[in-house]
Scaffold this active site. Structure first.
Site, short mmCIF file in Angstrom:
data_model
loop_
_atom_site.label_atom_id
_atom_site.label_comp_id
_atom_site.label_asym_id
_atom_site.label_seq_id
_atom_site.Cartn_x
_atom_site.Cartn_y
_atom_site.Cartn_z
N GLU A 31 -6.29 7.24 8.10
CA GLU A 31 -6.38 7.79 9.46
C GLU A 31 -6.93 9.21 9.51
O GLU A 31 -6.26 10.14 9.97
CB GLU A 31 -5.01 7.75 10.15
CG GLU A 31 -4.42 6.38 10.27
CD GLU A 31 -3.10 6.35 11.05
OE1 GLU A 31 -2.69 5.24 11.44
OE2 GLU A 31 -2.51 7.43 11.28
N ASN A 59 -5.39 0.17 10.96
CA ASN A 59 -4.06 0.48 11.50
C ASN A 59 -4.13 0.29 13.01
O ASN A 59 -4.96 0.92 13.67
CB ASN A 59 -3.66 1.92 11.19
CG ASN A 59 -3.41 2.15 9.71
OD1 ASN A 59 -3.48 1.23 8.90
ND2 ASN A 59 -3.10 3.38 9.34
N GLU A 99 -1.77 -1.30 8.71
CA GLU A 99 -0.54 -0.87 9.38
C GLU A 99 -0.47 -1.52 10.76
O GLU A 99 -1.47 -1.61 11.46
CB GLU A 99 -0.46 0.65 9.58
CG GLU A 99 -0.20 1.46 8.35
CD GLU A 99 -0.12 2.96 8.65
OE1 GLU A 99 0.32 3.33 9.77
OE2 GLU A 99 -0.49 3.75 7.77
N TYR A 158 -1.58 0.11 16.48
CA TYR A 158 -0.27 0.22 17.12
C TYR A 158 -0.33 -0.01 18.62
O TYR A 158 0.52 -0.66 19.20
CB TYR A 158 0.34 1.60 16.85
CG TYR A 158 0.76 1.81 15.42
CD1 TYR A 158 2.01 1.41 14.97
CD2 TYR A 158 -0.11 2.38 14.50
CE1 TYR A 158 2.41 1.59 13.65
CE2 TYR A 158 0.27 2.57 13.17
CZ TYR A 158 1.52 2.18 12.76
OH TYR A 158 1.90 2.35 11.45
N ARG A 174 0.84 -1.21 0.00
CA ARG A 174 0.00 0.00 0.00
C ARG A 174 0.87 1.24 0.00
O ARG A 174 1.79 1.36 0.81
CB ARG A 174 -0.92 0.03 1.23
CG ARG A 174 -1.76 1.34 1.29
CD ARG A 174 -2.81 1.29 2.36
NE ARG A 174 -2.27 1.33 3.71
CZ ARG A 174 -2.16 2.43 4.46
NH1 ARG A 174 -2.54 3.61 4.00
NH2 ARG A 174 -1.66 2.35 5.68
N HIS A 220 -3.10 10.87 2.35
CA HIS A 220 -2.37 10.39 3.51
C HIS A 220 -1.73 11.61 4.19
O HIS A 220 -0.50 11.78 4.16
CB HIS A 220 -1.31 9.37 3.07
CG HIS A 220 -0.78 8.52 4.18
ND1 HIS A 220 -0.85 7.14 4.18
CD2 HIS A 220 -0.13 8.83 5.34
CE1 HIS A 220 -0.28 6.66 5.27
NE2 HIS A 220 0.16 7.67 5.99
#
Length: 459
Positions: A165, A294, A363, A296, A77, A120
């Site tokens: 995001e 995504n 992600e 984290y 991506r 992005h």
């Protein structure tokens, strides 16, 4: 234990135009907000490294795509730079068209499925000066840009992502001052968030009208909100945190409507965005085919222990405080908790509450400062910590799939150590190590490990 993933699972990584291309002033590209901000306040960027000094994908895309093939990628991506494709907001830059055509064709020639994002974080300065996402004019312009991309590249790109995001654009630019334009104004933030979802929906509508054979979705950073305890006040705090940071984008993207509880809070505090006739139908038309996730770190919250001064700016923090769980596992370099099970909880929530929409991990990654400390005698970064990080998350993804989750793939952030906004190159995330001065690329131990995982479709 052997972990085998479904046939056709997407193995790869993710990046973005602004963070990898470089060539900020080359090839007809116009300035983005990042180019402008770095020019005006370079001291706010780690090491004063700006967006012109990235991993030079613009010049080295063939070399990089060959490395992707070498480490087992079957998918990748990245994003298109709006400011490169339409530098004055209206006129197509043929140099950009040629570049993106070559990138897409090279990926396909190497057996790598391109996932292409439209936005992005890299707002063209041209549109920012017209009001950015606060303006309906920008919303309409984005739809035209999206339609152009679909017509130019949609014959070969089967997976499109409208935004990456969007909540970070809102938080960083309009609430917490870590993105341009560095505002702290919730009502403007709410308008930006709303307009981004309208722009998303217009792009989806354009895509459907072209009857292209692929899928269109959005990438959301879903951060589970865990309460400190089962006390009603802590549960309410986590519920509201989830509303603001997850469901404000997840619900309209998947269900086509906003959560009523969020609308009620915004109305109560006079923070509603301006809504026009027909918006509801437009949002309903923006329901996605595929969700990029995504992940984290978790968000741990508790009921506020201190009162809010009503004279201070309205923020989501009025409703909760962050909570640091004792004994949590940490990535000390990034200051983030490592909680692998969070990725399972996201997938099960999607299974149970969002129609088990097709999804993939777009992600997930571990940024580490000073990775030169882990270079072996052979010159390779021995990043066993990253292998452990990926393995731990994949085990929970595998469990979720075994329990019915419709998760289709895993992309690490990122392929090569790349430029990371205000943090620049402070933390390294890549499968490939980058020497910023020489631009030499070296496969890390994690890249070799991932190649085996991809080729075996498991570990």
């Amino acid at each position: 234990m052997q972990y085998t993933f479904p046939e056709g699972f997407w193995w790869g990584s993710a990046s973005s135009a602004a963070q990898s291309e470089g060539a900020a002033n080359v090839g007809g590209k116009a300035p983005t907000i990042w180019d402008h901000w770095f020019e005006t306040e370079p001291h706010r960027f780690h090491g004063q490294v700006g967006p012109a000094n990235t991993s030079t994908f613009y010049e080295r895309y063939r070399e990089d795509i060959a490395l992707m093939e070498q480490i087992g990628h079957n998918s990748f991506r990245t994003s298109i730079s709006w400011a490169r494709l339409l530098p004055d907001g209206h006129t197509v830059n043929q140099e950009a068209v040629d570049f993106y055509n070559k990138v897409i064709d090279e990926l396909l020639a190497k057996g790598i499925k391109p996932f292409i994002g439209l936005f992005h974080f890299d707002m063209p300065m041209y549109w920012q000066e017209q009001g950015g996402w606060e303006s309906r004019e920008t919303v309409a312009a984005f739809a035209k840009y999206a339609e152009l991309c679909f017509k130019l590249f949609g014959d070969r790109v089967a997976c499109w992502m409208t935004f990456n995001e969007p909540v970070v654009v809102v938080e960083g630019g309009y609430l917490y001052d870590f993105h341009y334009p560095n505002q702290m104004d919730f009502k403007r933030a709410a308008q930006v968030a709303y307009h981004m979802m309208l722009a998303h929906s217009l792009a989806v509508k354009c895509y459907r009208a072209l009857s292209l054979p692929g899928q269109i979705g959005i990438v959301l950073n879903l951060t589970p909100s865990y309460p400190r305890s089962s006390h009603p006040a802590d549960l309410k705090a986590s519920f509201i945190a989830d509303l603001f940071f997850n469901r404000a984008f997840l619900d309209p993207a998947v269900k086509g409507v906003y959560p009523q509880e969020l609308i009620d809070i915004l109305r109560e505090h006079d923070q509603m965005p301006v809504v026009q006739s027909g918006d509801g139908e437009l949002l309903a038309a923006g329901k996605i085919d595929l969700l990029g996730i995504n992940y984290y770190q978790p968000r741990r919250v508790k009921a506020r222990m201190t009162a809010i001064n009503p004279g201070t700016p309205f923020l989501p923090d009025w409703f909760f405080e962050n909570y640091e769980m004792p004994g949590r596992k940490m990535n000390p370099y990034r200051g983030w908790e490592i909680y692998e099970r969070g990725i399972y909880d996201i997938l099960i929530n999607l299974r149970d509450n969002y129609g088990n929409i097709p999804s993939y991990i777009s992600e997930n990654g571990m940024g580490v400062e000073g990775e030169h400390r882990f270079i072996g005698e052979d010159g390779q970064v021995k990043d066993d910590y990253r292998i452990d990080f990926i393995r731990g998350h994949l085990q929970w993804i595998h469990t979720a799939i075994a329990e019915g989750s419709n998760c289709r793939g895993y992309h690490l952030w990122t392929f090569i150590d790349n430029w990371s906004w205000m943090n620049a190159y402070k933390n390294r995330y890549g499968f490939i190590s980058l020497d910023l001065d020489s631009q030499k690329r070296t496969v890390k131990k994690s890249g070799e490990w991932f190649a085996d995982v991809s080729r075996n479709n498991g570990f």
